[in-house]
Design a protein around this motif. Sequence first.
Motif, PDB file in Angstrom:
ATOM      1  N   LEU A 173       0.832  -1.208   0.000  1.00  0.00           N
ATOM      2  CA  LEU A 173       0.000   0.000   0.000  1.00  0.00           C
ATOM      3  C   LEU A 173       0.863   1.253   0.000  1.00  0.00           C
ATOM      4  CD1 LEU A 173      -2.976  -0.399   2.526  1.00  0.00           C
ATOM      5  CD2 LEU A 173      -3.119  -0.072   0.057  1.00  0.00           C
ATOM      6  N   LYS A 174       1.950   1.223   0.761  1.00  0.00           N
ATOM      7  CA  LYS A 174       2.813   2.392   0.902  1.00  0.00           C
ATOM      8  C   LYS A 174       3.590   2.692  -0.378  1.00  0.00           C
ATOM      9  CE  LYS A 174       3.528   1.151   5.757  1.00  0.00           C
ATOM     10  NZ  LYS A 174       4.532   0.700   6.758  1.00  0.00           N
ATOM     11  N   TYR A 175       3.834   1.652  -1.173  1.00  0.00           N
ATOM     12  CA  TYR A 175       4.662   1.834  -2.363  1.00  0.00           C
ATOM     13  C   TYR A 175       3.862   1.965  -3.655  1.00  0.00           C
ATOM     14  CZ  TYR A 175       8.753   0.789   0.477  1.00  0.00           C
ATOM     15  OH  TYR A 175       9.756   0.839   1.428  1.00  0.00           O
ATOM     16  N   GLN A 176       2.551   1.869  -3.599  1.00  0.00           N
ATOM     17  CA  GLN A 176       1.755   2.063  -4.816  1.00  0.00           C
ATOM     18  C   GLN A 176       1.834   3.522  -5.239  1.00  0.00           C
ATOM     19  OE1 GLN A 176      -2.530   1.428  -4.524  1.00  0.00           O
ATOM     20  NE2 GLN A 176      -2.624   0.664  -6.630  1.00  0.00           N
ATOM     21  N   ALA A 177       2.152   3.755  -6.506  1.00  0.00           N
ATOM     22  CA  ALA A 177       2.253   5.122  -7.009  1.00  0.00           C
ATOM     23  C   ALA A 177       0.864   5.749  -7.118  1.00  0.00           C
ATOM     24  CB  ALA A 177       2.932   5.116  -8.376  1.00  0.00           C
ATOM     25  N   PRO A 178       0.791   7.075  -7.142  1.00  0.00           N
ATOM     26  CA  PRO A 178      -0.513   7.744  -7.245  1.00  0.00           C
ATOM     27  C   PRO A 178      -1.340   7.293  -8.439  1.00  0.00           C
ATOM     28  CG  PRO A 178       1.184   9.318  -6.632  1.00  0.00           C
ATOM     29  CD  PRO A 178       1.894   8.041  -6.949  1.00  0.00           C
ATOM     30  N   ASP A 179      -0.673   6.869  -9.523  1.00  0.00           N
ATOM     31  CA  ASP A 179      -1.421   6.430 -10.710  1.00  0.00           C
ATOM     32  C   ASP A 179      -1.897   4.983 -10.600  1.00  0.00           C
ATOM     33  OD1 ASP A 179       0.914   4.993 -11.028  1.00  0.00           O
ATOM     34  OD2 ASP A 179       1.351   5.728 -13.055  1.00  0.00           O
ATOM     35  N   GLY A 180      -1.556   4.291  -9.504  1.00  0.00           N
ATOM     36  CA  GLY A 180      -2.006   2.918  -9.294  1.00  0.00           C
ATOM     37  C   GLY A 180      -0.971   1.858  -9.584  1.00  0.00           C
ATOM     38  N   MET A 181       0.176   2.226 -10.141  1.00  0.00           N
ATOM     39  CA  MET A 181       1.189   1.250 -10.536  1.00  0.00           C
ATOM     40  C   MET A 181       2.193   0.993  -9.415  1.00  0.00           C
ATOM     41  SD  MET A 181       0.441   0.375 -13.672  1.00  0.00           S
ATOM     42  CE  MET A 181       1.964  -0.335 -14.340  1.00  0.00           C
ATOM     43  N   TRP A 182       2.895  -0.152  -9.547  1.00  0.00           N
ATOM     44  CA  TRP A 182       4.073  -0.430  -8.744  1.00  0.00           C
ATOM     45  C   TRP A 182       5.278  -0.496  -9.684  1.00  0.00           C
ATOM     46  CZ3 TRP A 182      -0.650  -2.389  -7.141  1.00  0.00           C
ATOM     47  CH2 TRP A 182      -0.989  -2.196  -5.787  1.00  0.00           C
ATOM     48  N   ARG A 183       6.475  -0.413  -9.130  1.00  0.00           N
ATOM     49  CA  ARG A 183       7.675  -0.235  -9.950  1.00  0.00           C
ATOM     50  C   ARG A 183       8.527  -1.490 -10.059  1.00  0.00           C
ATOM     51  NH1 ARG A 183       8.151   4.871 -11.534  1.00  0.00           N
ATOM     52  NH2 ARG A 183       6.764   6.383 -10.538  1.00  0.00           N
ATOM     53  N   GLN A 184       9.440  -1.453 -11.017  1.00  0.00           N
ATOM     54  CA  GLN A 184      10.331  -2.583 -11.283  1.00  0.00           C
ATOM     55  C   GLN A 184      11.100  -2.974 -10.025  1.00  0.00           C
ATOM     56  OE1 GLN A 184      11.001  -4.890 -13.236  1.00  0.00           O
ATOM     57  NE2 GLN A 184      13.173  -5.233 -13.554  1.00  0.00           N
ATOM     58  N   LEU A 185      11.652  -2.010  -9.319  1.00  0.00           N
ATOM     59  CA  LEU A 185      12.167  -2.208  -7.970  1.00  0.00           C
ATOM     60  C   LEU A 185      11.213  -1.454  -7.056  1.00  0.00           C
ATOM     61  CD1 LEU A 185      16.038  -1.880  -8.443  1.00  0.00           C
ATOM     62  CD2 LEU A 185      14.754  -3.955  -7.892  1.00  0.00           C
ATOM     63  N   ILE A 186      10.509  -2.178  -6.233  1.00  0.00           N
ATOM     64  CA  ILE A 186       9.347  -1.622  -5.537  1.00  0.00           C
ATOM     65  C   ILE A 186       9.680  -0.372  -4.740  1.00  0.00           C
ATOM     66  CG2 ILE A 186       7.569  -2.120  -3.800  1.00  0.00           C
ATOM     67  CD1 ILE A 186       7.833  -5.074  -4.581  1.00  0.00           C
ATOM     68  N   ASP A 187      10.834  -0.379  -4.080  1.00  0.00           N
ATOM     69  CA  ASP A 187      11.167   0.721  -3.176  1.00  0.00           C
ATOM     70  C   ASP A 187      12.042   1.780  -3.822  1.00  0.00           C
ATOM     71  OD1 ASP A 187      13.324  -1.034  -3.386  1.00  0.00           O
ATOM     72  OD2 ASP A 187      14.023  -0.644  -1.343  1.00  0.00           O
ATOM     73  N   ASP A 188      12.245   1.703  -5.118  1.00  0.00           N
ATOM     74  CA  ASP A 188      13.071   2.684  -5.836  1.00  0.00           C
ATOM     75  C   ASP A 188      12.160   3.577  -6.675  1.00  0.00           C
ATOM     76  OD1 ASP A 188      14.764   4.148  -7.406  1.00  0.00           O
ATOM     77  OD2 ASP A 188      15.959   2.462  -8.101  1.00  0.00           O
ATOM     78  N   PRO A 189      11.888   4.798  -6.218  1.00  0.00           N
ATOM     79  CA  PRO A 189      10.958   5.675  -6.948  1.00  0.00           C
ATOM     80  C   PRO A 189      11.457   6.089  -8.322  1.00  0.00           C
ATOM     81  CG  PRO A 189      12.047   6.887  -5.187  1.00  0.00           C
ATOM     82  CD  PRO A 189      12.429   5.450  -5.015  1.00  0.00           C
ATOM     83  N   GLU A 190      12.734   5.852  -8.597  1.00  0.00           N
ATOM     84  CA  GLU A 190      13.287   6.214  -9.898  1.00  0.00           C
ATOM     85  C   GLU A 190      13.158   5.077 -10.909  1.00  0.00           C
ATOM     86  OE1 GLU A 190      14.326   9.338 -10.503  1.00  0.00           O
ATOM     87  OE2 GLU A 190      13.628   9.676  -8.452  1.00  0.00           O
ATOM     88  N   SER A 191      12.780   3.886 -10.456  1.00  0.00           N
ATOM     89  CA  SER A 191      12.642   2.772 -11.397  1.00  0.00           C
ATOM     90  C   SER A 191      11.294   2.866 -12.107  1.00  0.00           C
ATOM     91  CB  SER A 191      12.812   1.427 -10.682  1.00  0.00           C
ATOM     92  OG  SER A 191      11.795   1.219  -9.726  1.00  0.00           O
ATOM     93  N   TRP A 192      11.139   2.125 -13.188  1.00  0.00           N
ATOM     94  CA  TRP A 192      10.011   2.304 -14.083  1.00  0.00           C
ATOM     95  C   TRP A 192       8.774   1.516 -13.638  1.00  0.00           C
ATOM     96  CZ3 TRP A 192       9.409  -2.445 -16.916  1.00  0.00           C
ATOM     97  CH2 TRP A 192      10.528  -3.294 -16.881  1.00  0.00           C
ATOM     98  N   PRO A 193       7.588   2.047 -13.931  1.00  0.00           N
ATOM     99  CA  PRO A 193       6.350   1.319 -13.627  1.00  0.00           C
ATOM    100  C   PRO A 193       6.305   0.029 -14.436  1.00  0.00           C
ATOM    101  CG  PRO A 193       5.887   3.632 -14.105  1.00  0.00           C
ATOM    102  CD  PRO A 193       7.309   3.380 -14.502  1.00  0.00           C
ATOM    103  N   GLU A 194       6.025  -1.086 -13.768  1.00  0.00           N
ATOM    104  CA  GLU A 194       6.115  -2.393 -14.407  1.00  0.00           C
ATOM    105  C   GLU A 194       4.771  -3.109 -14.277  1.00  0.00           C
ATOM    106  OE1 GLU A 194       6.827  -6.390 -15.423  1.00  0.00           O
ATOM    107  OE2 GLU A 194       6.324  -5.833 -13.359  1.00  0.00           O
TER     108      GLU A 194
END
Length: 376
Positions: free
Chosen positions: A268-289
């Motif tokens: 829940l804490k790592y879900q981006a505002p647009d609803g996606m999660w990232r390639q590396l979950i805790d790295d905000p600079e990684s790409w939505p996957e």
Amino acid sequence: MKKNAVKYLLAGWVAGISYVVNAQSGDLKHWPKGSSPEEIGLKVADRFVATPHPNFGRPGPPNSITYPEVCAWYGALTFAKLSGNKALSDQLEKRFEPLENEEAKLIPIPDHVDHSVFGAIPLELYIETKKPKYLTIGKTIADKQWGSPEGPRATAESQKYYDQGLTWQTRLWIDDMFMITAVQSQAYIATGEPKYIERAAKEMVVYLNELQRPNGLFYHAPDVPFFWGRGNGWMAAGMSELLRVLPASNPDRKRIMEGYKTMMASLLKYQAPDGMWRQLIDDPESWPETSGTGMFTFAMITGVKNGWLDKATYTPAARKGWLALITYLDNNSDIREVCEGTNKKNDHQYYLDRKRITGDMHGQAPVLWCATALLR
């Protein structure tokens, strides 16, 4: 008469507002046009039916059915069943027919988790059709997974795990917790024999103890301290599928539910505002996957539907995940931004540099799982 008219208008207005609020925040039943699980699931399932056996993006057919195809096939089968689409179910069963004859060599040798998961397909076909031939194939694979180590993949480490009552195919990669639990859970549903689900639960606890970190997320492997998106997705989906069928009396259920809920709270804490999660979950600079996003969404939908997760907290996140995920589908019903097949590596940049591909079964499968979960 005027008072009655005003009363009915007011009631309709309130109902309309309530529908809009639910549809925008915490409703898993009402969807904008073109985004319902029935519509999306059918498109992606039809795309699967029309797709030849994939080979990890390489030209030509595979030497054996690959695990991403198995995962998508399983999702298409469950979607067809839940949506009552008999024609689709028949097409998916027909895809299996050549494997009993001229394409028999494509059935994987069950000597590795990625090969043994194939057993989930004949087991699901048996559950749906009750044809004994499917049970024979699937049960044989499930049993070999817990048989004694054999073949060129058998090692001293394999024997060590076997001696502990685990599958000799144990390797402590988080991917395994879908691959192993899928076939063993299906064998339990198909046969009613407790040994299958007890095996899966015992194995899951070992992986939870070895790989889950205090923040609720999972390392890819003990020696790879990164929170890879799809890897964590395999664990989220595997726990969800296992908990759906694990009896309340099973002594490992409490530990597995604890691990599941801890993971969901972290996600829940790592879900981006647009609803996606990232390639590396805790790295905000990684790409939505997309494949990881689909698996996390599936896990949350399943938790809400089964009452494991607080509805007010998790339904909006699950809804947001689904609506974000399906925007990545192109006109061919192929999903974009899927991480390519990935080995483990103790290198942060390795995960960031994985190719981002379109239409890969790693990504198609979770869309079908979500569609199925929304229909349950």
